[in-house]
Design an enzyme around this catalytic site. Structure first.
Site, mmCIF file in Angstrom:
data_model
loop_
_atom_site.group_PDB
_atom_site.id
_atom_site.type_symbol
_atom_site.label_atom_id
_atom_site.label_comp_id
_atom_site.label_asym_id
_atom_site.label_seq_id
_atom_site.Cartn_x
_atom_site.Cartn_y
_atom_site.Cartn_z
ATOM 1 N N GLU A 143 -0.473 -2.371 -9.923
ATOM 2 C CA GLU A 143 -0.355 -3.381 -8.867
ATOM 3 C C GLU A 143 1.046 -3.988 -8.825
ATOM 4 O OE1 GLU A 143 -2.465 -3.931 -6.369
ATOM 5 O OE2 GLU A 143 -3.750 -2.369 -7.225
ATOM 6 N N HIS A 180 -4.956 -6.541 -11.050
ATOM 7 C CA HIS A 180 -4.223 -7.438 -10.159
ATOM 8 C C HIS A 180 -3.615 -8.595 -10.946
ATOM 9 C CE1 HIS A 180 -6.913 -5.172 -7.508
ATOM 10 N NE2 HIS A 180 -5.903 -5.229 -6.668
ATOM 11 N N HIS A 200 1.783 2.128 -3.462
ATOM 12 C CA HIS A 200 0.791 2.928 -4.194
ATOM 13 C C HIS A 200 0.982 4.416 -3.890
ATOM 14 C CE1 HIS A 200 -1.555 -0.204 -6.054
ATOM 15 N NE2 HIS A 200 -1.880 -0.766 -4.908
ATOM 16 N N GLU A 238 0.832 -1.210 0.000
ATOM 17 C CA GLU A 238 0.000 0.000 0.000
ATOM 18 C C GLU A 238 0.867 1.260 0.000
ATOM 19 O OE1 GLU A 238 -3.063 -0.158 -0.790
ATOM 20 O OE2 GLU A 238 -3.213 -2.320 -0.561
#
Length: 191
Positions: free
Chosen positions: A25, A89, A8, A5
């Protein structure tokens, strides 16, 4: 998953913002794997490997992605023209595979699993720290038009810039992209 995370967030705050065309991803997975390796926890916590989400069991069946062999969990190992339109993903497969090959090679000697290549080639890894440096420096030159094809060019450029006069890292980056079927681009630098 926290490292993923965080990836990101890094992606969002480097030039060009969040990566697109099936790459976002894989970008985050690179940061997740790198975080796991830098933390270097024991197996009682989360020992370094190249599996995504195996400890939190997100969907009730172990890891959600496998970086050394994405197809083991149903994701593509190799790039194709359909990847930019694949669910994000699943589209991480070729990028995750590239990063593993760059970091470890296809036949690691440090206890990590062997990894198939899409062109039956051999790839020599450069270590996870060097692979992460190349990748992050590529992110610093990315644009809003990100794609696997552009990440190939950006990582080759980053490798060349990080090791001026020495083509070993550049050659490993190139071999890893070739091994996951991301084709050469006219903007690729030479070394």
């Amino acid at each position: 998953m926290v490292g993923h995370e965080h990836g990101h967030g890094v992606d969002d705050h480097t030039p060009g913002g969040i990566s697109g065309r099936g790459t976002q991803e894989f970008v985050a997975d690179v940061f997740g794997a790198s975080t796991e390796w830098f933390a270097n926890e024991s197996s009682s916590f989360d020992a370094p490997d190249f599996l995504v989400g195996e400890r939190i069991n997100l969907v009730g069946s172990g890891p959600i992605r496998n970086m050394y062999n994405p197809s083991a969990l149903g994701d593509p190992n190799c790039y194709s023209s359909s990847i930019p339109n694949t669910e994000v993903h699943a589209a991480a497969g070729p990028g995750n595979h590239w990063f593993y090959l760059l970091a470890e090679g296809n036949n690691p000697t440090n206890g990590q699993p062997t990894s198939p290549t899409c062109n039956n080639s051999s790839v020599t890894g450069i270590g996870i720290q060097n692979a992460a440096k190349v990748f992050y420096n590529a992110m610093l030159i990315k644009t809003t038009g990100s794609s696997y094809l552009k990440y190939r060019t950006w990582t080759l450029t980053a490798a060349k810039n990080l090791t001026p006069g020495n083509c070993a890292t550049y050659n490993s980056v190139k071999a890893a992209w070739n091994a996951v079927s991301v084709p050469a681009q006219s903007a690729d630098p030479t070394c």
